[in-house]
Design a protein around this motif. Sequence first.
Motif, PDB file in Angstrom:
ATOM      1  N   LEU A 134    -100.390  28.183  44.191  1.00  0.00           N
ATOM      2  CA  LEU A 134    -101.744  28.712  43.993  1.00  0.00           C
ATOM      3  C   LEU A 134    -102.250  29.378  45.273  1.00  0.00           C
ATOM      4  N   LYS A 135    -101.965  28.762  46.407  1.00  0.00           N
ATOM      5  CA  LYS A 135    -102.405  29.341  47.680  1.00  0.00           C
ATOM      6  C   LYS A 135    -101.774  30.714  47.901  1.00  0.00           C
ATOM      7  N   THR A 136    -100.491  30.826  47.599  1.00  0.00           N
ATOM      8  CA  THR A 136     -99.799  32.115  47.739  1.00  0.00           C
ATOM      9  C   THR A 136    -100.430  33.172  46.838  1.00  0.00           C
ATOM     10  N   TYR A 137    -100.739  32.781  45.613  1.00  0.00           N
ATOM     11  CA  TYR A 137    -101.378  33.696  44.656  1.00  0.00           C
ATOM     12  C   TYR A 137    -102.728  34.169  45.189  1.00  0.00           C
ATOM     13  N   LEU A 138    -103.554  33.243  45.673  1.00  0.00           N
ATOM     14  CA  LEU A 138    -104.896  33.608  46.144  1.00  0.00           C
ATOM     15  C   LEU A 138    -104.833  34.493  47.378  1.00  0.00           C
ATOM     16  N   GLU A 139    -103.893  34.211  48.270  1.00  0.00           N
ATOM     17  CA  GLU A 139    -103.749  35.042  49.473  1.00  0.00           C
ATOM     18  C   GLU A 139    -103.246  36.439  49.120  1.00  0.00           C
ATOM     19  N   SER A 140    -102.474  36.540  48.020  1.00  0.00           N
ATOM     20  CA  SER A 140    -102.022  37.865  47.565  1.00  0.00           C
ATOM     21  C   SER A 140    -103.181  38.707  47.039  1.00  0.00           C
ATOM     22  N   LYS A 141    -104.289  38.023  46.736  1.00  0.00           N
ATOM     23  CA  LYS A 141    -105.504  38.707  46.268  1.00  0.00           C
ATOM     24  C   LYS A 141    -106.450  39.017  47.433  1.00  0.00           C
ATOM     25  N   ASN A 142    -105.904  38.912  48.665  1.00  0.00           N
ATOM     26  CA  ASN A 142    -106.651  39.217  49.888  1.00  0.00           C
ATOM     27  C   ASN A 142    -107.753  38.211  50.218  1.00  0.00           C
ATOM     28  N   LEU A 143    -107.633  36.989  49.703  1.00  0.00           N
ATOM     29  CA  LEU A 143    -108.547  35.927  50.093  1.00  0.00           C
ATOM     30  C   LEU A 143    -108.017  35.258  51.355  1.00  0.00           C
ATOM     31  N   SER A 144    -108.914  34.860  52.259  1.00  0.00           N
ATOM     32  CA  SER A 144    -108.501  34.189  53.492  1.00  0.00           C
ATOM     33  C   SER A 144    -109.143  32.805  53.581  1.00  0.00           C
ATOM     34  N   ASN A 145    -108.701  32.003  54.547  1.00  0.00           N
ATOM     35  CA  ASN A 145    -109.203  30.621  54.732  1.00  0.00           C
ATOM     36  C   ASN A 145    -109.073  29.804  53.442  1.00  0.00           C
ATOM     37  N   VAL A 146    -107.971  29.994  52.749  1.00  0.00           N
ATOM     38  CA  VAL A 146    -107.763  29.280  51.485  1.00  0.00           C
ATOM     39  C   VAL A 146    -107.471  27.808  51.758  1.00  0.00           C
TER      40      VAL A 146
END
Length: 300
Positions: free
Chosen positions: A270-282
């Motif tokens: 899930l973290k990898t997916y969210l970071e691929s969406k340009n989200l940071s500090n996940v």
Amino acid sequence: MSIIIKNISKSYKKVKALEDISLEVKPGELFGLIGPDGAGKTTLFRVLTTLLIANEGVATVAGFDVITDYKSIRKNVGYMPGKFSLYQDLTVEENLDFFATIFGTTIEENYDLIKDIYVQIAPFKDRRAGKLSGGMKQKLALCCALIHKPKVLFLDEPTTGVDPVSRKEFWEMLKRLQQKDITILVSTPYMDEAALCDRIALIQDGKILEIDTPEAIVKHYPYQIYNVGANNMYQLINNLKEYEFNHSVYPFGEFVHYTDTRENFNPNDLKTYLESKNLSNVLIERTSATIEDTFMELAK
């Protein structure tokens, strides 16, 4: 039982406010009716306090039938509606005297019951009720509901619109009242207040979702919940909802509460997916279920 409700239904034209409600409240119990606005809480209270007649079903309060024994019920219950309904042009003391007179008693006769609450409003006894703060209005209304020493106390959303300190004080007062053998049925939209009750009924759209102790209801929650955080809350919620394995997603304080459909869920995926969406500090971490989580799951 102090309150017995069997298959109660109530409709307003085409709107079904209550649908086949059944529950029991034990003597001396502090029982919570938990649900959002429009769930049917006030309608049920009005049926139980003989202000409304149900379309179907039967109910008794303190051993009296809500239809045939309505006069006895009114003598034996205290009712504090959600909206402040005392006489705003009368002073604190005049309101108390008025309600005591209606029930054929005096402030002095049952002073031991209201003493802990009354001492807090006594300095304002000559002030008109309409000029009191929200917390003081709440305490005055509770005193008036208790002045005749009722067997059952109905409190309809008593802490709505009241500051956090007054809310805490109010629940402490209820715990003390419970020790004086008064059965208390309280409704609230605040899920955190559910944990303060002996047992609760979760209600939504006029239907009971579950009845049990707060601890048991939380224990029944079937999923592992994760706190998920990132730099952009709005985008985070949308991205989580778009994630193909999401079961539930909703804001919870500074985090989003997330559950996954997979038994072998790996937070790193899930973290990898969210970071691929340009989200940071996940941030993704396990957390425990709450009454609110359980309610959201049951209401889906």
